[in-house]
Design an enzyme around this catalytic site. Structure first.
Site, PDB file in Angstrom:
ATOM      1  N   LYS A  22      -4.190  11.542  38.807  1.00 14.26           N
ATOM      2  CA  LYS A  22      -3.773  10.131  38.807  1.00 14.26           C
ATOM      3  C   LYS A  22      -2.310  10.026  39.204  1.00 14.26           C
ATOM      4  CE  LYS A  22      -2.274   8.000  34.909  1.00 14.26           C
ATOM      5  NZ  LYS A  22      -1.008   7.266  35.149  1.00 14.26           N
ATOM      6  N   ASN A  23      -1.477  10.856  38.599  1.00 15.67           N
ATOM      7  CA  ASN A  23      -0.037  10.721  38.826  1.00 15.67           C
ATOM      8  C   ASN A  23       0.382  11.152  40.222  1.00 15.67           C
ATOM      9  OD1 ASN A  23       0.219   9.677  36.330  1.00 15.67           O
ATOM     10  ND2 ASN A  23       1.212  11.455  35.398  1.00 15.67           N
ATOM     11  N   ARG A  94       2.701   0.631  35.672  1.00 11.58           N
ATOM     12  CA  ARG A  94       4.090   0.952  35.972  1.00 11.58           C
ATOM     13  C   ARG A  94       4.238   1.677  37.313  1.00 11.58           C
ATOM     14  NH1 ARG A  94       9.271   2.233  33.908  1.00 11.58           N
ATOM     15  NH2 ARG A  94      10.003   4.087  34.957  1.00 11.58           N
ATOM     16  N   ASP A 118       2.087   1.824  30.546  1.00 11.53           N
ATOM     17  CA  ASP A 118       1.901   2.459  29.247  1.00 11.53           C
ATOM     18  C   ASP A 118       2.947   2.026  28.250  1.00 11.53           C
ATOM     19  OD1 ASP A 118      -0.278   3.871  29.724  1.00 11.53           O
ATOM     20  OD2 ASP A 118       0.662   5.845  29.689  1.00 11.53           O
ATOM     21  N   ASP A 306       2.638  14.724  28.672  1.00 18.07           N
ATOM     22  CA  ASP A 306       1.301  14.123  28.762  1.00 18.07           C
ATOM     23  C   ASP A 306       0.224  14.963  28.063  1.00 18.07           C
ATOM     24  OD1 ASP A 306       2.391  12.027  30.115  1.00 18.07           O
ATOM     25  OD2 ASP A 306       1.535  12.511  32.069  1.00 18.07           O
TER      26      ASP A 306
HETATM   27  C1  UD1 Z   1       5.665  10.114  35.112  1.00 22.24           C
HETATM   28  C2  UD1 Z   1       4.192  10.113  34.788  1.00 22.24           C
HETATM   29  C3  UD1 Z   1       3.965  10.195  33.282  1.00 22.24           C
HETATM   30  C4  UD1 Z   1       4.693  11.408  32.732  1.00 22.24           C
HETATM   31  C5  UD1 Z   1       6.150  11.399  33.160  1.00 22.24           C
HETATM   32  C6  UD1 Z   1       6.904  12.638  32.728  1.00 22.24           C
HETATM   33  C7  UD1 Z   1       3.277   8.750  36.548  1.00 22.24           C
HETATM   34  C8  UD1 Z   1       2.554   7.493  36.932  1.00 22.24           C
HETATM   35  N1  UD1 Z   1       3.596   8.870  35.276  1.00 22.24           N
HETATM   36  O1  UD1 Z   1       6.230   8.934  34.530  1.00 22.24           O
HETATM   37  O2  UD1 Z   1       2.568  10.310  33.046  1.00 22.24           O
HETATM   38  O3  UD1 Z   1       4.618  11.361  31.319  1.00 22.24           O
HETATM   39  O4  UD1 Z   1       6.253  11.292  34.582  1.00 22.24           O
HETATM   40  O5  UD1 Z   1       6.276  13.777  33.186  1.00 22.24           O
HETATM   41  O6  UD1 Z   1       3.466   9.619  37.361  1.00 22.24           O
HETATM   42  N2  UD1 Z   1      14.118   7.308  32.876  1.00 22.24           N
HETATM   43  C9  UD1 Z   1      15.266   6.568  32.837  1.00 22.24           C
HETATM   44  N3  UD1 Z   1      15.721   5.997  33.999  1.00 22.24           N
HETATM   45  C10 UD1 Z   1      15.076   6.117  35.191  1.00 22.24           C
HETATM   46  C11 UD1 Z   1      13.874   6.883  35.229  1.00 22.24           C
HETATM   47  C12 UD1 Z   1      13.418   7.472  34.052  1.00 22.24           C
HETATM   48  O7  UD1 Z   1      15.875   6.427  31.783  1.00 22.24           O
HETATM   49  O8  UD1 Z   1      15.551   5.583  36.211  1.00 22.24           O
HETATM   50  C13 UD1 Z   1      13.621   7.967  31.645  1.00 22.24           C
HETATM   51  C14 UD1 Z   1      12.328   7.348  31.141  1.00 22.24           C
HETATM   52  O9  UD1 Z   1      12.580   6.229  30.320  1.00 22.24           O
HETATM   53  C15 UD1 Z   1      11.742   8.498  30.372  1.00 22.24           C
HETATM   54  C16 UD1 Z   1      12.188   9.733  31.147  1.00 22.24           C
HETATM   55  O10 UD1 Z   1      13.299   9.306  31.925  1.00 22.24           O
HETATM   56  O11 UD1 Z   1      12.282   8.577  29.078  1.00 22.24           O
HETATM   57  C17 UD1 Z   1      11.129  10.343  32.030  1.00 22.24           C
HETATM   58  O12 UD1 Z   1      10.728   9.419  32.997  1.00 22.24           O
HETATM   59  P1  UD1 Z   1      10.099   9.848  34.399  1.00 22.24           P
HETATM   60  O13 UD1 Z   1      10.195  11.318  34.567  1.00 22.24           O
HETATM   61  O14 UD1 Z   1      10.688   8.978  35.449  1.00 22.24           O
HETATM   62  O15 UD1 Z   1       8.583   9.481  34.175  1.00 22.24           O
HETATM   63  P2  UD1 Z   1       7.682   8.450  34.966  1.00 22.24           P
HETATM   64  O16 UD1 Z   1       7.855   8.641  36.434  1.00 22.24           O
HETATM   65  O17 UD1 Z   1       7.857   7.084  34.396  1.00 22.24           O
END
Ligand code: UD1
Length: 421
Positions: A22-23, A94, A118, A306
């Site tokens: 999915k991701n 998201r 989520d 995850d």
């Molecule tokens: C993706 C995955 C999710 C997985 C996560 C970490 C998808 C659709 N989802 O989520 O299933 O759990 O990676 O492996 O692919 N953050 C910030 N600022 C930003 C970006 C991120 O503060 O600009 C923080 C987020 O709040 C979070 C952390 O960084 O606490 C990790 O986020 P990120 O690695 O970006 O995860 P996602 O891409 O949202």
């Protein structure tokens, strides 16, 4: 409306085949926007989020055909795209934010409703925004929309504060057709990032350092549409591995790459499981009560956040106590209140959870609060005494295509119950 009713106690035995992650697939669909013409993705999981992303791409002007039996999505991208992603779709997922980079690259502007998705923490966008600004974009938030404008994105060096998966993908997709060289330092290295980078290279992008924490992109003028096979879902693979361990069963996961799950499989071995790795599959079996294992979630190649709820479920019935540390999403422990309804003993303090393994759990009604929490509750229900009814299963369906049917084939007693309300 649907709930799942599980009667615990069955030992799961057999084979299960993975489809694409999915991701990964959601981002691959967004990346298709970078090239006019027809992109075809295969090994596409039959999950709701693929349909939501398909609707979003359609709204932007693409034509999307999802051939479910074939597990393929064909995306026809026009020369002119619309650049506005509306709230009604974005709020449902998201990952809609993934169209930001491609729209900016193709249209020079993007208006994206601030995403929902989520319910697992604040999930900021600051790194996406700061990186795009370094590449010359002007970004503002107005009336709930992120508005970005850049007539010509320029290559730049970007140091991410944290190896964010989403920010790395956004910047990579913006950089491939930017003018000059972009360096993304402290980039995320997840297999899904490798997948999208590989697809963009196939499309004609020049990216080096794929799979490392420094990605270097030399911007090119145009990209070509391609056919691409989605990388298989390591989180679904890990969930089946835990299912084998928790039920003291034996499951072979086909179309799985064990090297994408090294720490998680090693933890299962520490818990007492036998793990046999083959070229494109692995088998996990367990013949005793598992031993508790400590977990610390970290960006790849660390232990994946995850899989954290699934391992809390395992620890909940294991011998001894374990400490689980969650470093990515602060709200991920919310689901332990649901697990407690089954008799689990989990105490949380900030980003730590102390799990005291119990000899057994007892079935009860529970509610899935997000995809992975839902998977953790299913695993707990498989070993709980009596009936566990899981509500809000639409969350689980977002990440696990046909999970009930796979569980039935492996010997679980589980049924979908449809409600009219
Ligand atoms: C993706 C995955 C999710 C997985 C996560 C970490 C998808 C659709 N989802 O989520 O299933 O759990 O990676 O492996 O692919 N953050 C910030 N600022 C930003 C970006 C991120 O503060 O600009 C923080 C987020 O709040 C979070 C952390 O960084 O606490 C990790 O986020 P990120 O690695 O970006 O995860 P996602 O891409 O949202």
């Amino acid at each position: 409306m649907e709930s799942w009713e599980i009667v615990g106690g069955a030992r799961l035995v057999g084979e299960v085949r993975l489809t694409g992650a999915k991701n990964s697939v959601l981002k691959l669909m967004a990346a298709a926007l970078l090239a006019p013409g027809r992109t075809v993705l295969t090994e596409v999981p039959d999950i709701l989020d693929v349909d939501i992303m398909g609707q979003l791409l359609t709204r932007l002007g693409a034509q999307v055909v999802h051939d479910r039996p074939a597990g393929a999505v064909a995306i026809d991208v026009p020369d002119q795209l619309d650049h506005r992603a509306d709230y009604d779709l974005v709020r449902r997922m998201r990952a809609s934010i993934s169209v930001l980079g491609p729209l900016l690259a193709r249209c020079g502007e993007a208006d994206i409703a601030l995403p929902g998705g989520d319910n697992i923490g604040s999930r900021g966008l600051d790194m996406h925004i700061a990186g795009l600004e370094r590449m010359g974009a002007q970004v503002s938030v107005q009336h709930g929309y992120l508005q970005a404008v850049a007539r010509q994105l320029r290559g730049s060096t970007i140091w991410l504060d944290f190896p964010s998966v989403g920010a790395t993908e956004s910047l990579l997709m913006a950089a491939v057709t930017a003018e000059g060289r972009t360096v993304i330092d402290n980039a995320a290295r997840e297999p899904e990032i490798v997948d999208i980078a590989n697809m963009m290279v196939q499309m004609g992008a020049q990216i080096s350092g794929i799979g490392t924490s420094t990605l270097t992109v030399e911007g090119v003028d145009v990209l070509q549409p391609v056919h691409h096979v989605t990388v298989s879902d390591r989180i679904v693979a890990g969930t089946w591995a835990v299912a084998a361990a928790i039920t003291q069963g034996e499951i072979t996961v086909i179309n799985a790459f064990a090297e994408h799950l090294e720490i998680a499989l090693d933890k299962l071995a520490t818990a007492g499981a036998h793990v046999d790795v083959h070229a494109d599959s692995f088998t996990v079996s367990m013949d005793t009560r598992p031993k508790s294992v400590d977990i610390v979630t970290l960006p790849y190649p660390g232990f994946p956040t995850d899989l954290q709820p699934q391992f809390i479920a395992l620890n909940a019935i294991s011998l001894g106590a374990s400490l689980v540390t969650e470093n990515l999403f602060e709200a991920r422990f919310r689901f332990v209140h649901e697990l407690a309804r089954l008799g689990a003993d989990v105490q949380t303090e900030g980003h730590h959870a102390l799990v005291r393994g119990q000899p057994g759990l007892s079935g009860a009604p529970v509610e899935a609060t997000d995809i992975r929490a839902g998977a953790g509750l299913v695993l707990a229900g498989l070993v709980a005494d009596g009936v566990t009814t899981i509500h809000e299963v639409h969350h689980i369906d977002r990440g696990y295509a046909g999970m009930v049917e796979d569980l039935q084939r492996l010997g679980a007693t589980i049924e979908r119950i449809r409600h009219s309300d």
